[in-house]
Design a protein around this motif. Structure first.
Motif, PDB file in Angstrom:
ATOM      1  N   PHE A  97       7.801  56.205 -62.785  1.00 60.73           N
ATOM      2  CA  PHE A  97       7.101  57.073 -63.728  1.00 60.73           C
ATOM      3  C   PHE A  97       5.788  57.550 -63.134  1.00 60.73           C
ATOM      4  O   PHE A  97       5.116  56.810 -62.426  1.00 60.73           O
ATOM      5  N   ILE A  98       5.408  58.784 -63.473  1.00 65.24           N
ATOM      6  CA  ILE A  98       4.088  59.330 -63.175  1.00 65.24           C
ATOM      7  C   ILE A  98       3.294  59.323 -64.478  1.00 65.24           C
ATOM      8  O   ILE A  98       3.827  59.699 -65.528  1.00 65.24           O
ATOM      9  N   PRO A  99       2.020  58.892 -64.462  1.00 65.42           N
ATOM     10  CA  PRO A  99       1.233  58.898 -65.693  1.00 65.42           C
ATOM     11  C   PRO A  99       1.269  60.247 -66.404  1.00 65.42           C
ATOM     12  O   PRO A  99       1.198  61.307 -65.780  1.00 65.42           O
ATOM     13  N   CYS A 100       1.384  60.178 -67.729  1.00 63.22           N
ATOM     14  CA  CYS A 100       1.639  61.384 -68.525  1.00 63.22           C
ATOM     15  C   CYS A 100       0.517  62.417 -68.422  1.00 63.22           C
ATOM     16  O   CYS A 100       0.783  63.619 -68.352  1.00 63.22           O
ATOM     17  N   ALA A 101      -0.739  61.969 -68.433  1.00 64.99           N
ATOM     18  CA  ALA A 101      -1.852  62.923 -68.348  1.00 64.99           C
ATOM     19  C   ALA A 101      -1.843  63.644 -67.007  1.00 64.99           C
ATOM     20  O   ALA A 101      -2.119  64.846 -66.941  1.00 64.99           O
ATOM     21  N   SER A 102      -1.525  62.924 -65.931  1.00 73.33           N
ATOM     22  CA  SER A 102      -1.476  63.540 -64.608  1.00 73.33           C
ATOM     23  C   SER A 102      -0.332  64.541 -64.515  1.00 73.33           C
ATOM     24  O   SER A 102      -0.474  65.621 -63.943  1.00 73.33           O
ATOM     25  N   LYS A 103       0.818  64.184 -65.075  1.00 68.94           N
ATOM     26  CA  LYS A 103       1.948  65.119 -65.098  1.00 68.94           C
ATOM     27  C   LYS A 103       1.592  66.382 -65.874  1.00 68.94           C
ATOM     28  O   LYS A 103       1.956  67.496 -65.472  1.00 68.94           O
ATOM     29  N   SER A 104       0.873  66.212 -66.983  1.00 66.14           N
ATOM     30  CA  SER A 104       0.525  67.375 -67.790  1.00 66.14           C
ATOM     31  C   SER A 104      -0.432  68.295 -67.053  1.00 66.14           C
ATOM     32  O   SER A 104      -0.339  69.531 -67.162  1.00 66.14           O
ATOM     33  N   CYS A 105      -1.333  67.709 -66.271  1.00 60.16           N
ATOM     34  CA  CYS A 105      -2.268  68.501 -65.467  1.00 60.16           C
ATOM     35  C   CYS A 105      -1.513  69.373 -64.469  1.00 60.16           C
ATOM     36  O   CYS A 105      -1.747  70.586 -64.371  1.00 60.16           O
ATOM     37  N   ILE A 106      -0.580  68.766 -63.733  1.00 60.22           N
ATOM     38  CA  ILE A 106       0.205  69.505 -62.747  1.00 60.22           C
ATOM     39  C   ILE A 106       1.086  70.544 -63.443  1.00 60.22           C
ATOM     40  O   ILE A 106       1.244  71.680 -62.969  1.00 60.22           O
ATOM     41  N   GLU A 107       1.666  70.159 -64.578  1.00 57.94           N
ATOM     42  CA  GLU A 107       2.534  71.083 -65.322  1.00 57.94           C
ATOM     43  C   GLU A 107       1.768  72.341 -65.722  1.00 57.94           C
ATOM     44  O   GLU A 107       2.269  73.465 -65.578  1.00 57.94           O
ATOM     45  N   LEU A 108       0.560  72.182 -66.221  1.00 59.18           N
ATOM     46  CA  LEU A 108      -0.248  73.327 -66.623  1.00 59.18           C
ATOM     47  C   LEU A 108      -0.550  74.232 -65.436  1.00 59.18           C
ATOM     48  O   LEU A 108      -0.457  75.461 -65.535  1.00 59.18           O
ATOM     49  N   LEU A 109      -0.914  73.642 -64.309  1.00 61.02           N
ATOM     50  CA  LEU A 109      -1.230  74.439 -63.123  1.00 61.02           C
ATOM     51  C   LEU A 109       0.000  75.192 -62.616  1.00 61.02           C
ATOM     52  O   LEU A 109      -0.063  76.391 -62.320  1.00 61.02           O
ATOM     53  N   LEU A 110       1.134  74.486 -62.533  1.00 57.94           N
ATOM     54  CA  LEU A 110       2.347  75.108 -62.009  1.00 57.94           C
ATOM     55  C   LEU A 110       2.878  76.184 -62.957  1.00 57.94           C
ATOM     56  O   LEU A 110       3.288  77.264 -62.522  1.00 57.94           O
ATOM     57  N   ARG A 111       2.902  75.878 -64.246  1.00 58.18           N
ATOM     58  CA  ARG A 111       3.444  76.832 -65.220  1.00 58.18           C
ATOM     59  C   ARG A 111       2.638  78.121 -65.262  1.00 58.18           C
ATOM     60  O   ARG A 111       3.180  79.192 -65.528  1.00 58.18           O
ATOM     61  N   HIS A 112       1.328  78.019 -65.012  1.00 57.82           N
ATOM     62  CA  HIS A 112       0.481  79.205 -65.040  1.00 57.82           C
ATOM     63  C   HIS A 112       0.314  79.831 -63.658  1.00 57.82           C
ATOM     64  O   HIS A 112      -0.501  80.748 -63.484  1.00 57.82           O
ATOM     65  N   GLY A 113       1.072  79.328 -62.681  1.00 55.98           N
ATOM     66  CA  GLY A 113       1.066  79.949 -61.357  1.00 55.98           C
ATOM     67  C   GLY A 113      -0.187  79.723 -60.544  1.00 55.98           C
ATOM     68  O   GLY A 113      -0.500  80.510 -59.646  1.00 55.98           O
ATOM     69  N   VAL A 114      -0.931  78.656 -60.844  1.00 55.86           N
ATOM     70  CA  VAL A 114      -2.156  78.372 -60.094  1.00 55.86           C
ATOM     71  C   VAL A 114      -1.795  77.755 -58.738  1.00 55.86           C
ATOM     72  O   VAL A 114      -1.037  76.787 -58.679  1.00 55.86           O
ATOM     73  N   GLU A 115      -2.337  78.300 -57.678  1.00 50.78           N
ATOM     74  CA  GLU A 115      -2.073  77.786 -56.341  1.00 50.78           C
ATOM     75  C   GLU A 115      -2.815  76.463 -56.136  1.00 50.78           C
ATOM     76  O   GLU A 115      -4.009  76.362 -56.433  1.00 50.78           O
ATOM     77  N   ILE A 116      -2.113  75.451 -55.632  1.00 55.37           N
ATOM     78  CA  ILE A 116      -2.709  74.125 -55.419  1.00 55.37           C
ATOM     79  C   ILE A 116      -2.864  73.809 -53.933  1.00 55.37           C
ATOM     80  O   ILE A 116      -3.904  73.314 -53.498  1.00 55.37           O
ATOM     81  N   LYS A 117      -1.860  74.095 -53.161  1.00 59.92           N
ATOM     82  CA  LYS A 117      -1.849  73.729 -51.734  1.00 59.92           C
ATOM     83  C   LYS A 117      -3.057  74.311 -51.009  1.00 59.92           C
ATOM     84  O   LYS A 117      -3.333  75.495 -51.066  1.00 59.92           O
ATOM     85  N   GLY A 118      -3.783  73.416 -50.339  1.00 60.51           N
ATOM     86  CA  GLY A 118      -4.918  73.840 -49.535  1.00 60.51           C
ATOM     87  C   GLY A 118      -6.193  74.086 -50.308  1.00 60.51           C
ATOM     88  O   GLY A 118      -7.237  74.370 -49.708  1.00 60.51           O
ATOM     89  N   LYS A 119      -6.158  73.989 -51.626  1.00 59.50           N
ATOM     90  CA  LYS A 119      -7.335  74.269 -52.438  1.00 59.50           C
ATOM     91  C   LYS A 119      -8.212  73.026 -52.587  1.00 59.50           C
ATOM     92  O   LYS A 119      -7.752  71.888 -52.493  1.00 59.50           O
ATOM     93  N   ARG A 120      -9.483  73.290 -52.806  1.00 58.42           N
ATOM     94  CA  ARG A 120     -10.444  72.201 -53.025  1.00 58.42           C
ATOM     95  C   ARG A 120     -10.472  71.851 -54.511  1.00 58.42           C
ATOM     96  O   ARG A 120     -10.665  72.722 -55.348  1.00 58.42           O
TER      97      ARG A 120
END
Length: 346
Positions: free
Chosen positions: A193-216
């Motif tokens: 399992f991945i902690p739910c709050a952390s999963k929700s953070c990633i879900e929000l970023l991915l669903r809204h098309g926010v680029e993560i790789k290489g970002k600060r």
């Protein structure tokens, strides 16, 4: 005063009244949350990246009259809940079984009872049965351990560190067991399992098309419930992560250089507008109950001063209505995955 705690057997929760959620077993998280498995090879390269490639075009903004896009979580949570409800309905039809979530609540904190009520209501809507065990704040550690162990042994349900360690890693739907956190930290391994709050953070970023790789990314707060596992998860997505804490010097300077700022401190409005780089994406994981001195009514506010941040950021999550609904939906999703694995449906 003794801190409160709640666990779910299938889950621990963010509020620190002792609450445990427990369930049976979970299939390994999808690689979507764990990020792409890319080789960690350093090569010379030119960085021609535009400073405004963090967000898709729909979130770009003009210099004048700017207001950040609002990253709402309610619609995302609704989609996840509908999918969970459909899967549970199929499970009942095919094998006559369904997930159950056990909650152990220790203490009588107002915010914990509020969060538990929201979770129980969400479980009911998707078809997850719930069992709640309440213990007084002055209960002994052994009394709490006995309750947790009873859920581990129940075939239907399948100091604080000791309590977490007692929960089976395959029933730990909160993802807080050392084995789950350890596997999250090591590239190439998959936690149950991945902690739910952390999963929700990633879900929000991915669903809204926010680029993560290489970002600060600057994460303010290093709690094992949200801040720490979120930092591990973002590193799996190849972000460059700074984890700020109470002893960090000049936190506002570090956050002002970050493309993505994630707040998880538990202090209302601690992150001001001048902490934020123009065009950054803000994920506010704070949930604070604040009493209005004039009306004596409690309201929910985040860790970020929204009225200031919305004028600087390119996108921001509201509180309430941002990370919170998605986090609850992730608890439901983890519980479903646990049941599917236990019943051989994966």
């Amino acid at each position: 005063m003794r801190k409160s705690l709640h666990l779910h057997v299938v889950t621990w929760h963010r509020t620190l009244t002792k609450t445990l959620h427990f369930h049976s077993f979970s299939s390994p998280p999808s690689c979507t949350f764990l990020g792409p498995n890319l080789p960690d090879v350093w090569v010379p390269r030119e960085d021609n990246t535009s400073p405004h490639t963090l967000l898709p075009e729909k979130f770009q903004w003009a210099n004048d009259g700017h207001s950040a896009a609002i990253l709402e979580g309610k619609a995302i949570a609704k989609q996840i809940k509908l999918k969970v409800a459909d899967e549970i309905s199929r499970m009942k039809t095919e094998i006559g079984k369904f997930p159950k979530l056990a909650v152990v609540l220790v203490g009588d904190r107002r915010d914990s009872h509020t969060f538990i009520h929201i979770k129980l209501k969400a479980c009911e809507k998707v078809g997850i049965e719930t069992v709640v065990s309440e213990l007084p704040e002055n209960c002994t550690e052994n009394e709490l351990l006995d309750v947790v162990s009873s859920f581990n042994d129940d075939k239907d349900h399948l100091d604080e560190e000791r309590i977490v360690n007692v929960v089976s890693p395959e029933k730990d739907v909160d993802g807080f067991h050392p084995l789950n956190i350890g596997n999250l930290a090591i590239r190439g391994r998959k936690p149950f399992f991945i902690p739910c709050a952390s999963k929700s953070c990633i879900e929000l970023l991915l669903r809204h098309g926010v680029e993560i790789k290489g970002k600060r990314v600057a994460i303010i707060g290093r709690s094992k419930i949200a801040g720490l596992p979120t930092s591990l998860l973002l590193q799996r997505h190849h972000a460059t992560v700074s984890l700020l804490h109470a002893y960090t010097k000049n936190p506002e300077q570090i956050t002002s250089e970050a493309d993505i700022v994630i707040a998880d401190v538990g202090i209302p409005n601690i992150v001001r507008g001048n902490w934020i780089k123009k065009g950054a994406v803000i994920i506010d994981m704070g949930t604070n109950q604040v009493k209005d001195p004039s009306s004596q009514v409690f309201r929910i506010t985040g860790d970020v001063y929204f009225e200031e941040a919305v004028k600087v950021a390119s996108a921001i999550t509201p509180v309430p209505g941002g990370v919170g609904p998605v986090t609850i939906s992730m608890l439901l999703s983890n519980t479903l995955d646990s049941a599917k694995r236990a019943f051989g449906m994966v």
